[in-house]
Enzyme design. Sequence first.
Site, PDB file in Angstrom:
ATOM      1  N   SER A 138       0.846  -1.193   0.000  1.00 26.84           N
ATOM      2  CA  SER A 138       0.000   0.000   0.000  1.00 26.84           C
ATOM      3  C   SER A 138       0.878   1.237   0.000  1.00 26.84           C
ATOM      4  CB  SER A 138      -0.893   0.012   1.246  1.00 26.84           C
ATOM      5  OG  SER A 138      -0.139   0.322   2.409  1.00 26.84           O
ATOM      6  N   ASP A 139       0.314   2.362  -0.410  1.00 20.70           N
ATOM      7  CA  ASP A 139       0.989   3.625  -0.138  1.00 20.70           C
ATOM      8  C   ASP A 139       0.762   3.944   1.338  1.00 20.70           C
ATOM      9  OD1 ASP A 139       2.371   6.020  -0.429  1.00 20.70           O
ATOM     10  OD2 ASP A 139       1.465   6.453  -2.371  1.00 20.70           O
ATOM     11  N   ALA A 140       1.415   4.978   1.831  1.00 24.21           N
ATOM     12  CA  ALA A 140       1.377   5.261   3.268  1.00 24.21           C
ATOM     13  C   ALA A 140      -0.058   5.467   3.746  1.00 24.21           C
ATOM     14  CB  ALA A 140       2.203   6.502   3.572  1.00 24.21           C
TER      15      ALA A 140
END
Length: 759
Positions: free
Chosen positions: A301-303
């Site tokens: 995932s992105d942050a």
Amino acid sequence: MIIDRRNLLRAGTCLGALAFGTGFSRMAFAAPASRRVESLLARMTVEEKVGQLTLYPDEVRPTPRPINPEINAQAEARERAAFQFDEVRAGRVGSLLAGTGVQLGRKLQEAALQSRLGIPLMFGADVLHGLRTIFPIPLALAASFEPGLAERTARAAAEEMTAVGVHWTYAPMVDVARDQRWGRVAEGSGEDPYLASLFAAAYVRGFQGVNLRSQRSVAACPKHFAGYGAVIGGMEYNNTDLTERELLQTHMPPFEAAFRAGALTTMAAFNDIDGVPASGNRHLLTDLLRDRLGFKGFVVSDAASAEELVAHGVAADEKDAARQAFDAGVDVNMGGGLYKRHLPALLGANAIGIERLDEAVRRVLTVKENLGLLDDPYRSLDPKREAQEVRTPAALALAREAAARSVVLLRNQGDILPLKAGRMIALIGPLGDDAANMDGPWAPWAKTGDAVTLAQGLRAELGTRHLTIVEGCGIDAPIDGGIAAAVAAARAADVVVLAVGEGQDMSGEARSRSEITLPAPQQELAEAVAATGKPIVVVLSCGRALALQGAVRDAGAILVGWFLGSEGGHALADVLTGRIAPSGRLPVSFPRTSGQQPYYYNHKSTGRPQLPGENAFFKARYTDVANTALYPFGHGISYAPVQYGPVQLSGETLPWDDDLKASITLTNLGQRPVEEVVQLYIHDEAASVTRPVRELKCFEKVRLAAGASRQVTFTINRAELEFIGGDLQLRAEPGRFQVWIAPSSAAGTSAAFVLSPLS
């Protein structure tokens, strides 16, 4: 020179018709899991499995400058670091984000090896264009039109990353970006999917090297999957409104190019696709990425993008968000421990299956094995390398070369450039001697003051006798007496070099702008200096195409300097003085106004196109501005004019299973050698779905001596004519096509040929 498509496929320079992108052939991008991986997996507890899927910010070795919002800011840094060591020893962490440094890296790895199964950590970092040696931002490197140059800078960046203990980089950013208001335009390769695909593959080859297990290689992570470059209004973290055909044809090709080059990880995007956020989108992350594209690596995932499914309004709570993200295909969660908190309970409630959990862990362990970490947990944690192999002379020399080859000369009326020896030069503007704004976004490990400024570069070339330096104003604020001092310096000079543009914190993540013009104080400075009547050379610092106005737009010479990194000042001086001739070309279209956004060259014609020379109403146009770019994609000039002859075709018909040659003769009409980016564009006159007015299909950068002529030949076959049809499958259709060989997307006279049907 004959450019043969088959040879170019091998060379990785010119890949014909995005054949790697729109066909979506099934490929295995990673080796099957080994016996060792299966043995580890069989012995792991659920808690240990979830640990491998957990990616935390590195609290032991935080970045010098923050990258993402702090996840646990309320705790003291010392407490967070101690807690992280405990979590690592317990086997509850698989990877750490954004930490560098060998000494503490070895201590963290020692802690990981003390866990029950001794599975080593993987250290990741966002290194998009250099760690301590900063290369031009990716948008600038795309302007070089030299994928091989990007590959070399990525290889040098990998050398530095591995010298300070990094195994995995969250790069390249391969989103195709067509709205210059979006701050992350700076991080990618521009508006064209073909050019973006070439650079995506080049970066992966550079980061990963010939052997991913090497102490000097890092795993690449192309991002953001997918469609993030199409955020509405160019606003960061916004939604998108994409058809599946547009997703497949424009936004997917750079990802598949990166996967074909060997990337084993990819990052899910923040945006939604057809109403479903990417981090919870099973159609995107499983049906398209895995079943259609054949990707075998893992998705991160992105942050906090998985947690944000709640804010998107598709998940009821964090637990539901974890379930949706994991079911969709997000293998690793980056951020605050969402999976750690909720996956075990979801497994116990049969909301997720053990097979899916094992599949995700298997993918992560396989990447760690491919990196050599299971054999050598201390790979890339060598104190000697850390002391000797950061900011080396070779890396800095490459940074200077890359920066000079990324510069784009837009305009040079009256041959103001190159600067003539002995003339008095006034360097005016807030970005003339500002080391803090040379690197651009995503350079958190760079030390302020390391970068060479334009003033330093010009002093090195010209000395101080013929150079006056005046700031004039700040980046976004006036200075008392600044304009008066600038005007006085301009009047005393023969030529003004006006260094204006964006500060580096005006581009990059979370830096969208509704107006992509110069800040008002800089525009006011430019107008005052122009009123002196002295010749002006504008040097633009920017991370996107800008809408130039007034005295800046009308300056005699305009040089786009982007954010060029560590050696930017030397490189700009090299070009301004003629030591190196400019050879860059625009990877994005410079609009006439901010209101034209999104603007890109390969748009559709519409049913009522405004044709060249027309000024009629009831056309697809604005009433107050021409429906063209101020400077189009592919534009750039050098210090000598190049004449293009007519396009010559080897025949009027392209047989279904054969080739057609398209040739042109170039002539350097000047007294200086030049490098010209010769660009091949094609348009399908009548297809079953609407097609772009032009599409870049190939290019070659050629060198011409003064007065020399040269023939350039491209090979066209059916692959160059394929597109995603109404059934969402790749196809070519018989019919008539236009072809240009030109210096930009808006130049040249076309020739025509017919693709004959299969006989």
